[in-house]
Enzyme design. Structure first.
Site, PDB file in Angstrom:
ATOM      1  N   LYS A 167       0.845  -1.194   0.000  1.00 42.18           N
ATOM      2  CA  LYS A 167       0.000   0.000   0.000  1.00 42.18           C
ATOM      3  C   LYS A 167       0.886   1.252   0.000  1.00 42.18           C
ATOM      4  O   LYS A 167       0.693   2.162  -0.779  1.00 42.18           O
ATOM      5  CB  LYS A 167      -0.919  -0.028   1.222  1.00 42.18           C
TER       6      LYS A 167
ATOM      7  N   GLU B 202      10.663  -4.487   4.683  1.00 44.52           N
ATOM      8  CA  GLU B 202      10.850  -5.891   4.289  1.00 44.52           C
ATOM      9  C   GLU B 202      10.457  -6.095   2.825  1.00 44.52           C
ATOM     10  O   GLU B 202      11.174  -6.746   2.057  1.00 44.52           O
ATOM     11  CB  GLU B 202       9.992  -6.816   5.164  1.00 44.52           C
TER      12      GLU B 202
ATOM     13  N   GLY C 142      -4.828  -1.645   4.899  1.00 47.16           N
ATOM     14  CA  GLY C 142      -4.008  -2.775   4.441  1.00 47.16           C
ATOM     15  C   GLY C 142      -4.663  -4.120   4.728  1.00 47.16           C
ATOM     16  O   GLY C 142      -4.784  -4.976   3.852  1.00 47.16           O
ATOM     17  N   ARG C 143      -5.134  -4.312   5.976  1.00 48.08           N
ATOM     18  CA  ARG C 143      -5.691  -5.621   6.343  1.00 48.08           C
ATOM     19  C   ARG C 143      -7.082  -5.836   5.758  1.00 48.08           C
ATOM     20  O   ARG C 143      -7.646  -6.927   5.882  1.00 48.08           O
ATOM     21  CB  ARG C 143      -5.709  -5.774   7.864  1.00 48.08           C
TER      22      ARG C 143
ATOM     23  N   GLU D  81      -5.033  -6.345  14.762  1.00 41.46           N
ATOM     24  CA  GLU D  81      -4.496  -5.041  14.368  1.00 41.46           C
ATOM     25  C   GLU D  81      -5.604  -3.986  14.391  1.00 41.46           C
ATOM     26  O   GLU D  81      -5.342  -2.797  14.518  1.00 41.46           O
ATOM     27  CB  GLU D  81      -3.852  -5.120  12.972  1.00 41.46           C
TER      28      GLU D  81
ATOM     29  N   HIS E  14      -5.046 -32.481  17.996  1.00 40.34           N
ATOM     30  CA  HIS E  14      -3.879 -33.247  18.448  1.00 40.34           C
ATOM     31  C   HIS E  14      -2.769 -32.317  18.907  1.00 40.34           C
ATOM     32  O   HIS E  14      -1.610 -32.721  18.986  1.00 40.34           O
ATOM     33  CB  HIS E  14      -3.406 -34.155  17.315  1.00 40.34           C
TER      34      HIS E  14
ATOM     35  N   LYS F 184       9.192  -0.471  14.357  1.00 41.58           N
ATOM     36  CA  LYS F 184       9.803  -0.122  13.066  1.00 41.58           C
ATOM     37  C   LYS F 184      10.889   0.926  13.258  1.00 41.58           C
ATOM     38  O   LYS F 184      11.968   0.853  12.670  1.00 41.58           O
ATOM     39  CB  LYS F 184       8.744   0.421  12.097  1.00 41.58           C
TER      40      LYS F 184
HETATM   41  O1  F6P Z   1       3.128  -3.051   9.848  1.00 44.80           O
HETATM   42  C1  F6P Z   1       1.772  -3.190   9.703  1.00 44.80           C
HETATM   43  C2  F6P Z   1       1.309  -2.810   8.331  1.00 44.80           C
HETATM   44  O2  F6P Z   1       1.264  -1.447   8.196  1.00 44.80           O
HETATM   45  C3  F6P Z   1      -0.035  -3.450   8.019  1.00 44.80           C
HETATM   46  O3  F6P Z   1      -1.086  -2.721   8.491  1.00 44.80           O
HETATM   47  C4  F6P Z   1       0.024  -3.594   6.554  1.00 44.80           C
HETATM   48  O4  F6P Z   1      -0.915  -4.507   6.108  1.00 44.80           O
HETATM   49  C5  F6P Z   1       1.450  -4.049   6.360  1.00 44.80           C
HETATM   50  O5  F6P Z   1       2.171  -3.322   7.318  1.00 44.80           O
HETATM   51  C6  F6P Z   1       2.025  -3.868   4.989  1.00 44.80           C
HETATM   52  O6  F6P Z   1       1.992  -2.532   4.570  1.00 44.80           O
HETATM   53  P1  F6P Z   1       2.191  -2.139   3.058  1.00 44.80           P
HETATM   54  O7  F6P Z   1       1.091  -2.746   2.271  1.00 44.80           O
HETATM   55  O8  F6P Z   1       2.159  -0.649   3.040  1.00 44.80           O
HETATM   56  O9  F6P Z   1       3.526  -2.667   2.600  1.00 44.80           O
END
Ligand code: F6P
Length: 609
Positions: free
Chosen positions: A263, A269, A323-324, A410, A441, A566
């Site tokens: 987003k 990462e 995002g979620r 979240e 299990h 972060k």
């Molecule tokens: O670190 C949490 C977050 O901001 C989530 O809310 C989001 O889904 C994820 O990181 C990834 O963010 P992006 O889509 O901006 O890479």
């Protein structure tokens, strides 16, 4: 400044605070019951002067009534309640063949009524309407919350800041349809002229968990399986080099399409993984290959271009999609349409829209996501059960619990109200889950005889696959579902010492073999697991979490709690870089506490050995 007092029970862990005697508290604040909802104040650090301060819902008469009602419920046992067929019938809801049985919850009709009263007090309807109408209900980021617009039919309208967003949604969907068809039919080829048969989707959190859940759910649906034409879809989320190796293992850059999904297009990462995979591609195919082999999904098209991806090969979405909550945007639709074709994704969107309409239009007493949300609040905030187990008896839903874990935790794992006031109760629950019967299990021991964990069993009437070994009593799917039915009853009914004795169990084993029962669960039965049903399931849980947030009065659409880690990681990154380039260790002057300093140095030393 309003005088805020901490109710005694708020200090007891895991329990709803006892509302102060409502009338006394209100009188003290100069409020009558009628004015409970708010007074104009001189403002504070969070709230500008002249705005309305609302008393926490925990000080309302409706909250107090529920709190009082816990005593009555605690005197009842599900073993007895389940004998009452009328009660069962009154606690089952059905929508479009989605069957939901709440009869194994520690509730009566009175509980439901009191919860509905609470929803009324919390102005649930008004808040839902504000969400569907595109108001900026995400107040800390000044954004609308409109993932529901992502699955609206073309002929509907929904306005954000005066602009109808449905045509924008469909412009992107049409672009996805066109692009994915060209890739799938071999018209769009890679740098060496070969068709792109495999996809690596790079993204994390909401840019990964939802698409992975849907992919896993659709993979063994016969129609989807045929439509995938032997194509591979891999996900790369973790920055761990092992995940990189796993995602790229056996893939040929010549036939691989890479989608960078972010987003913000700033997530550390994801961006590092995107650079790594770009290098993997260009080392073999040259720099120009990026144009044919890399596309992006983002709201930040400027950064997409700076990364080197042609904006024409970018699929946008909007800041009003969290995002979620983004799996029904290009975040999910692009990779999944590449794998299964666009029509299947349209079915999935229709399923989500079906539940959005049910959520928006159905009276609360028959509204499945609303009831799920209210019962979750009852379990967690009033009965002190702080976790929820999501237990699909369906291997295809194996990634659903992890996706819902992010959606729920979240969203509503918050410490302050939407106005920034400390909450006088605990919001949010700890979500976890595994498919049945595997979980049986593993962790079910605790669920049966340890802590009380409200469970959500999800079963499917018709499996995507069939295995029936000749001579066996039941098919594989029947066997799975036998456990689905049995577990809910084992939790609810339990087994007492008298029964054990009558079975001849030796006295010393009786305490070990006793099951107290009275452990709540909800059972969801889907007719099948088609893309439409997967969409329904997704929207059911999204809307249930929204319901909880509206009632707890938290902002379910921001996530400030992920920021501090972060920032600290970025500080470590800088210091680690300096230490490595100057071949030095971290010292006291670098500002880390002794514990962190020693661990980083141990790590750096290990690398140098
Ligand atoms: O670190 C949490 C977050 O901001 C989530 O809310 C989001 O889904 C994820 O990181 C990834 O963010 P992006 O889509 O901006 O890479």
């Amino acid at each position: 400044q309003l005088h805020r007092r901490t109710p005694a029970a708020a200090r007891r862990p895991g329990r709803a605070p006892v509302a102060p005697p409502v009338h006394a508290a209100q009188a003290q604040l100069g409020l009558t019951d009628k004015t409970h909802d708010g007074i104009v104040t001189s403002g504070n650090a969070y709230r500008p002067a002249g705005t309305v301060k609302r008393l926490p819902i925990a000080y309302s008469p409706e909250w107090n009534a529920l709190r009082e009602h816990t005593k009555e419920i605690e005197s009842l046992h599900l073993r007895d309640l389940l004998q009452d067929e009328e009660r069962t019938d009154s606690l089952v809801r059905e929508h479009n063949s989605l069957y939901v049985d709440f009869s194994r919850q520690n509730v009566t009709q009175t509980t439901l009524q009191l919860l509905l009263n609470l929803a009324e007090r919390a102005k649930l309807r008004t808040k839902m309407n504000a969400m569907f109408a595109g108001e900026h209900i995400n107040n800390t980021e000044d954004r609308a919350v409109l993932h529901t617009a992502l699955r609206m039919p073309r002929d509907e309208q929904v306005f954000v800041d005066g602009k109808d967003v449905v045509p924008d949604v469909w412009e992107v969907l049409d672009k996805i349809r066109d692009f994915t068809e060209r890739v799938r039919n071999g018209e769009w080829v890679g740098a060496t002229g070969k068709p792109l048969t495999d996809v690596v989707a790079i993204g994390i959190g909401g840019s990964y968990l939802g698409p992975l859940f849907v992919h896993t759910a659709m993979q063994f649906d016969e129609q989807c399986k045929n439509l995938s034409q032997g194509r591979k879809l891999r996900f790369l989320a973790n920055v761990d080099p092992v995940d990189v190796a796993k995602a790229l293992n056996g893939l040929n850059p010549e036939t691989t399409l890479v989608i960078v999904i972010s987003k913000t297009f700033t997530t550390t990462e994801t961006m590092l993984n995107a650079r790594t995979v770009r290098t993997w591609l260009t080392a073999e195919l040259g720099q120009e290959a990026v144009a044919k082999h890399m596309v992006a999904v983002s709201t930040n098209l400027k950064l997409v271009e700076e990364f080197g991806i042609d904006p024409n090969n970018a699929f946008g979405f909007w800041d009003w999609v969290g995002g979620r909550y983004s799996v029904t945007s290009a975040v999910g639709i692009l990779p999944l349409a590449l794998q299964y074709g666009f029509e299947k994704m349209e079915e999935f969107l229709r399923g989500a829209h079906d539940i959005d309409c049910h959520f928006r239009d159905t009276p609360f007493q028959d509204n499945i996501p609303v009831l799920m949300g209210l019962i979750s609040i009852w379990n967690s905030t009033f009965l002190g059960r702080s976790s929820v187990a999501v237990l699909p008896y369906c291997q295809a839903l194996s990634k659903f619990p992890s996706h819902i874990q992010q959606v729920a935790m979240e969203s509503v794992g918050k410490q302050v109200s939407i106005d920034g006031e400390p909450l006088p109760f605990k919001a949010g629950e700890i979500y976890f889950g595994e498919p049945g019967t595997n979980g049986q299990h593993s962790f079910y021991q605790l669920i049966h005889q340890g802590r009380v964990v409200p469970c959500e069993f999800i079963g499917v009437v018709k499996s995507q696959q069939s295995v029936y070994l000749k001579g066996e009593l039941v098919s594989n799917h029947d066997e799975l579902m036998c456990n689905f039915f049995a577990q809910a009853d084992a939790l609810a009914i339990g087994k007492d010492s008298a029964t054990l004795r009558s079975e001849g169990v030796p006295e010393y084993l009786i305490p070990h073999k006793t099951f107290s029962g009275n452990r709540p669960s909800t059972s969801l039965l889907l007719p099948s697991l088609t893309p439409f049903r997967v969409g329904q399931l997704l929207a059911l849980y999204e809307n249930r979490v929204a319901t909880q947030g509206f009632i707890w009065n938290v902002n379910s659409f921001d996530q400030w709690g992920v920021e501090l880690g972060k920032v600290l990681a970025s500080r470590v990154r800088t210091m680690m870089h300096t230490a490595r380039t100057r071949s030095r260790r971290i010292t006291i002057t670098d500002g880390f506490n002794p514990s962190t300093r020693k661990m980083i140095n141990r790590y750096l030393d290990g690398k140098n050995q």
